[in-house]
Design an enzyme around this catalytic site. Sequence first.
Site, PDB file in Angstrom:
ATOM      1  N   ASP A 361       0.878  -1.155   0.000  1.00 47.03           N
ATOM      2  CA  ASP A 361       0.000   0.000   0.000  1.00 47.03           C
ATOM      3  C   ASP A 361       0.930   1.224   0.000  1.00 47.03           C
ATOM      4  O   ASP A 361       2.105   1.101   0.314  1.00 47.03           O
ATOM      5  CB  ASP A 361      -0.852  -0.054   1.270  1.00 47.03           C
ATOM      6  CG  ASP A 361      -1.473   1.268   1.602  1.00 47.03           C
ATOM      7  OD1 ASP A 361      -2.126   1.824   0.701  1.00 47.03           O
ATOM      8  OD2 ASP A 361      -1.298   1.751   2.736  1.00 47.03           O
ATOM      9  N   ASP A 560      -1.784  -0.700   5.837  1.00 45.09           N
ATOM     10  CA  ASP A 560      -2.099  -0.132   7.143  1.00 45.09           C
ATOM     11  C   ASP A 560      -3.568   0.199   7.313  1.00 45.09           C
ATOM     12  O   ASP A 560      -4.014   0.442   8.418  1.00 45.09           O
ATOM     13  CB  ASP A 560      -1.291   1.157   7.359  1.00 45.09           C
ATOM     14  CG  ASP A 560      -1.785   2.282   6.473  1.00 45.09           C
ATOM     15  OD1 ASP A 560      -1.981   2.024   5.268  1.00 45.09           O
ATOM     16  OD2 ASP A 560      -2.009   3.391   6.974  1.00 45.09           O
TER      17      ASP A 560
HETATM   18 MG   LIG Z   1      -2.743   3.152   3.662  1.00 49.20          MG
END
Ligand SMILES: [Mg+2]
Length: 672
Positions: A361, A560
Site C-alpha cells: 500500500d 495499514d
Molecule cells: Mg494506507
Amino acid sequence: MALEPVEPASEQEEDQSEFKDMRSRFWVSLILTLPVFTTAMLHLTSPLILWGQFILTTPVVLWGGWPFFVRAWQSFQNKSPNMFTLIGMGTGVAYLYSTIAVLWPNIFPGGFINKDGTVAVYFEAATVIITLVLLGQMLELRARHQTGSAIRELLNLAPPTALKINQDRTEELVLVDQVNVGDRLRIKPGEKIPVDGVIVEGQSSVDESMLSGEAMPVQKSTGGRVTGGTVNGVGTFIMKADRVGADTLLAQIVKMVSEAQRSRAPIQNLVDKLAAYFVPAVIISAVMTFIIWSGWGPHPRLVYGLVNAVAVLIIACPCALGLATPMSVMVGVGRGAKAGILIKNALALQSLEKVDTLVFDKTGTLTEGKPRLIGLHTWEPHRKEDLLKWAASLEMASEHPLAAAVINTARELNISLLTPKNIEIHRGLGITGEIDGVHIAIGNRALMDQHQVNLSKGEEKFLDFEKDGQTIMFVARDKNLVGLLGVKDPIKDSTPEAVEDLQDSGVGLTMATGDSLIAAQITARLLNINSYRAQLLPHQKKELVEKLQSQGRKVAMAGDGINDAPALAQADVGIAMGTGTDIAMESSDITLVHGDLKSIAQARKLSHLMMRNIKQNLFFAFIYNSLGIPIAAGILYPVFGILLSPMIAGVAMSFSSVSVIANALRLRKIKI
Ligand SMILES: [Mg+2]
C-alpha cells in the site's frame, strides 16, 4: 446491519476449546507420566511397580493420546501417512506390548523374562511421547491464527443508529438495520455515515480513508455518493439511502475479509512431508523383521518375529517429532517480538521464506500517512516566519489535515500565534480572515481567483512544488501573493533502503494505492518502483493479490488501512503496519510494530533461520530413533545377542528431545 452470516465468534471459541482441551490432556498426562518415567529411569522392575506403571499409563495413552489415535486412523483411511501415523503406531504398540507383558509375562520365551519373572516394558516410551506431542500441539494451537476479531472490528465501523427524516419532516433516531432503501437520513458534523447513498441536500467534506486509505477529506455536494462507515467532516447534509444491510460496501468488505481468511490453503507441515516417506519405510522394516525372525530366528520363531517387529515400530516413533516445529516456532516468534515483529499466525512465518512478490500500500505504508509542511516560499520583504505565523494563526480555525500540517510546523518552530478576526472557511477552497487589520487568504487557485489575486510571480515555484507531489496553498495579503506553502505525505525515512534491499533480494514489488494516479506515479518514481496500480478500491486490491497468486506467485501484502484488510487477509502473508488501523492488524499475520519496512527484510531472515532450525530439529528427532531401528530389527543379535530394550529406547528419546530443545533455543540469540 443485517450481514451475511459470518459467525466470527463461534469460530474463535472453537479454536479456544481445542487449545483448552489439549492443555488439560497435557497437564494430566504430565502428572501421570512423571512417576512412570522416574521408576523406569531407576530400572525398577518389580511386578508391583510394573502394575503401577500400567495403571498410570492407561489414561495417558487412552485419554491423553486419543486425539492422536483418531488422526492416525484418519491418515490410514486417507492413505496419507503423517506425524500422527507414526505417533499412533509407536505408542499404540508400545502400550499393547507392555500391557501383555504385565498381564501375561509367561507367554514370553525365557530369553525375555527377567530374574524377578517380569518382562521389559515400554510404558515410559508411550507416556513420554504422548506428553511431549501434547505439549507441541498446545504450543502450536496457542500460536495459531485467530480469525474473527477483524470482522467484529469492521462491523463496529458502522454506527448503530441513523437519524431518519419521515414524510412529515419529523426526525427519528432508528436502528441502522431499520433503514430501508429510499429513506432520507440527516448526517450531522463528525458523525459516521450509516449506510451507502447519495447526498440530496447540503454539502460537506467526508473522511473516506476507509475506502482509499487517504487521510485527505473528499468534498461532497448534492448528487455525490457517500459510503456507510466513512466519517462526515464539518458540514451537515441529507442523504438518500440506496444500499443497506448486506449490500453496503462495508458489508462487502467484511464478507471479503471473512471469505479470504477461510479460503486460505493450509500450509503443509514439513513433518508430515517427511512422515509420508518414513511411515512406509518403518512398516516395511517391521514386516521384514517379522519375516526374517519367524523364518530363520531362534525358537519360538513366531514370538521372536512378533516381538522384534513390535520393537521396530516402538523405536521408530520419534518422541521429539511433535516438538520439532512448535519449539522453533515458539522461540522464533519470541525473537521476532523482541525486534518489533509481532507474529500472530506462526504458520505464515513459515511461508514468508517462500514469498516472491510483495504488494505495498502507499499511504501510511511507504509514506508516513500524515501530510507535512515540506515546501515554503516567500517573496521579499516578507520573512518565512511571518508567513507561517499568518497561515498557522488562521488555520487554527480549520480541521483540515492540510491545516494541521501547517500548525504542527509552526508549533515545532515555537512561533507564537495571533488571534485572527472575521474568519471564514470556504469549503473546498481555503480560509480567509483578518490579522492586525490586514485581510489574509490561504487556499487553492480557485480561492485566489475568487479574491482576484495575481498569481503570475508564483507560477515557476508552483511547478517545482507540484513536481515533488506537494499540495500547494497560496497565501495572499490584501490581494497580493506573498508566499506558497507545499504540503505532502512524506516517504518514511526507512522506506528507500527497505525497498532497495527487497528488490536486491529478488522480490517483485508492486504498489497498490487508493490514491490518484499522479500521486502513485510520483512515489513510484522516487522509490524506483516500476509496477504500480492507482485508485484501487478495497476489493480491487484483493483482486490484484488473487491475480498474482493465480500466476503461481507467493504473495505478501503490506498495508495499514481498512481498505487494505481484504487484500491482507487474501495474501499468503499479510503484513500490517503497527502505526495503522486495528482492522489491518487483525486481518494480518504479522504486524511491524514501528511501521518500519526494513522489518520485512528482518522478518524474512527470521523466517529463513527458523525454517532451517526446524529442519535441523527434524534431523535430531529422526536420527537417534532411526539408528535404533536396525538394533530393534536384531542386526546386533547374531554377534552380541543385543535386542531393543527399554533402555535403548530411553536413550534415543532423551538424546533427541534434548537436542531438539537445545537447538530451538539457539534461535533466541540469532541476529536478524
Ligand atoms: Mg494506507
